[in-house]
Design an enzyme around this catalytic site. Structure first.
Site, PDB file in Angstrom:
ATOM      1  N   SER A 150      -4.057  63.805  47.331  1.00  0.00           N
ATOM      2  CA  SER A 150      -5.270  64.060  48.127  1.00  0.00           C
ATOM      3  C   SER A 150      -6.313  64.903  47.393  1.00  0.00           C
ATOM      4  CB  SER A 150      -4.899  64.692  49.472  1.00  0.00           C
ATOM      5  OG  SER A 150      -4.110  63.788  50.231  1.00  0.00           O
ATOM      6  N   GLY A 198      -1.878  60.648  49.853  1.00  0.00           N
ATOM      7  CA  GLY A 198      -2.478  59.796  50.879  1.00  0.00           C
ATOM      8  C   GLY A 198      -2.445  60.412  52.269  1.00  0.00           C
ATOM      9  N   ASN A 235      -5.794  55.850  40.329  1.00  0.00           N
ATOM     10  CA  ASN A 235      -4.775  54.861  40.707  1.00  0.00           C
ATOM     11  C   ASN A 235      -5.326  54.048  41.880  1.00  0.00           C
ATOM     12  OD1 ASN A 235      -2.534  53.451  41.563  1.00  0.00           O
ATOM     13  ND2 ASN A 235      -1.395  55.254  42.289  1.00  0.00           N
ATOM     14  N   HIS A 281       5.908  56.579  40.176  1.00  0.00           N
ATOM     15  CA  HIS A 281       5.088  56.967  41.335  1.00  0.00           C
ATOM     16  C   HIS A 281       5.978  57.011  42.581  1.00  0.00           C
ATOM     17  CE1 HIS A 281       2.041  56.886  44.463  1.00  0.00           C
ATOM     18  NE2 HIS A 281       1.171  57.299  43.540  1.00  0.00           N
ATOM     19  N   GLU A 301       5.518  56.106  45.539  1.00  0.00           N
ATOM     20  CA  GLU A 301       5.546  54.883  46.362  1.00  0.00           C
ATOM     21  C   GLU A 301       6.544  53.879  45.797  1.00  0.00           C
ATOM     22  OE1 GLU A 301       1.305  54.161  46.391  1.00  0.00           O
ATOM     23  OE2 GLU A 301       1.055  55.956  47.613  1.00  0.00           O
ATOM     24  N   LYS A 348      -4.062  51.593  43.322  1.00  0.00           N
ATOM     25  CA  LYS A 348      -2.990  51.043  44.188  1.00  0.00           C
ATOM     26  C   LYS A 348      -3.283  49.564  44.492  1.00  0.00           C
ATOM     27  CE  LYS A 348      -2.336  55.620  46.067  1.00  0.00           C
ATOM     28  NZ  LYS A 348      -1.560  56.447  46.961  1.00  0.00           N
ATOM     29  N   GLU A 370       3.065  65.200  41.589  1.00  0.00           N
ATOM     30  CA  GLU A 370       2.503  64.662  42.824  1.00  0.00           C
ATOM     31  C   GLU A 370       3.450  64.964  43.979  1.00  0.00           C
ATOM     32  OE1 GLU A 370      -0.517  61.382  41.933  1.00  0.00           O
ATOM     33  OE2 GLU A 370       1.401  60.425  42.217  1.00  0.00           O
TER      34      GLU A 370
HETATM   35  C1  PEP Z   1      -1.630  58.736  44.075  1.00  0.00           C
HETATM   36  O1  PEP Z   1      -1.434  57.659  44.591  1.00  0.00           O
HETATM   37  O2  PEP Z   1      -1.188  58.957  42.939  1.00  0.00           O
HETATM   38  C2  PEP Z   1      -2.375  59.749  44.831  1.00  0.00           C
HETATM   39  C3  PEP Z   1      -2.438  60.948  44.360  1.00  0.00           C
HETATM   40  O3  PEP Z   1      -2.984  59.334  46.008  1.00  0.00           O
HETATM   41  P1  PEP Z   1      -4.026  60.168  46.914  1.00  0.00           P
HETATM   42  O4  PEP Z   1      -5.026  60.796  45.972  1.00  0.00           O
HETATM   43  O5  PEP Z   1      -4.648  59.160  47.810  1.00  0.00           O
HETATM   44  O6  PEP Z   1      -3.235  61.202  47.642  1.00  0.00           O
END
Ligand code: PEP
Length: 252
Positions: free
Chosen positions: A214, A174, A9, A96, A98, A11, A168
């Site tokens: 992460s 993040g 992703n 997601h 976000e 972003k 997630e």
């Molecule tokens: C994501 O945005 O789906 C995600 C898992 O981000 P990160 O790997 O940066 O935590």
């Protein structure tokens, strides 16, 4: 045996020249390996057409990061499922955290988007996960359960397997804080059991459940070795071709 799946992703990162750089480098690395893992990249809308051209003659699949719930109409700034399909998009990230947090997307809206995506032959990567407050209040399972039940409402058994679920935990996205393999496995097992109770055993054994939050080259292997973790949805680490490639190899 479920085939492993790793999706990146991007972003809100990568302009036109950076898109060319990242995809070229990734393709170059992958060309020396016959990778069994399914790999998708999810660039921003502005890079989809270019990405679609660049991944031709490679095994990379294309995903988008969002889609609107309506087929078309007066929704300034939005993108429809039909538009995505016309650019060769196969997957779309829906729900997601976000988007749930910054754009107030509800479980009901997410459910509509999932249905619309499937109608236009896109495969949703449906994200669920609890916040830190919810985890600390002991609500992880009830939050994830509600997201699953409402997000999948009205989705038939045959359409279910077009969906990939991504667990997630919001506190791990993040932040550099990863769920331990056992913490993640516990929730993945719960999700699979939930799918079994909403649908049936066969569907629960077939559906892919990715972990996201992460994931890095250093922790990917231990996460992917868990019995109910079928790969990862990768944010930050997918912006670097070396890291993303190492994560893909960890899934092999
Ligand atoms: C994501 O945005 O789906 C995600 C898992 O981000 P990160 O790997 O940066 O935590």
């Amino acid at each position: 045996m479920r085939q492993k799946f790793v999706a990146g992703n991007w972003k809100m990162h990568k302009d036109k020249s950076e898109t060319i750089e990242l995809i070229s480098s990734l393709k170059n690395k992958l060309s020396n390996f016959s990778v069994i893992t399914e790999v998708a990249i999810c660039p921003p809308f502005t890079s989809l057409e270019l990405a679609s051209e660049l991944i031709k003659n490679s095994t990379l699949k294309l995903g988008a990061q969002n889609v609107h719930s309506e087929p078309e109409g007066a929704y300034t700034g939005e993108i429809s499922a039909k538009m995505l399909k016309s650019f060769g998009v196969e997957y779309v990230i829906i729900g997601h955290s976000e988007r749930r947090t910054y754009f107030n997307e509800s479980n009901e809206f997410i459910n509509k988007k999932i249905k619309r995506a499937i109608e236009f032959d896109l495969r949703p990567i449906f994200c669920v996960g609890e916040t830190l407050n919810e985890r600390e209040a002991g609500k992880t399972f009830s939050v994830v359960e509600e997201q699953l039940i409402l997000g999948l409402q009205g989705i038939s058994e045959s359409d279910l397997l077009k969906i990939v679920i991504a667990y997630e935990p919001v506190w791990a996205i993040g932040t550099g804080k990863t769920a331990t393999p056992l913490q993640a496995q516990e929730v993945h097992f719960f999700i699979r059991e939930k799918i079994k109770s909403i649908y049936d055993t066969k569907s629960s054994e077939k559906i892919k459940i990715l972990y996201g939050g992460s994931v890095k080259p250093e922790n990917a292997r231990d996460l992917f070795l868990q019995p109910d973790i079928d790969g990862g949805l990768i944010g930050g680490a997918c912006l670097n071709p070396d890291s993303f490639f190492k994560i893909i190899l960890s899934a092999e």
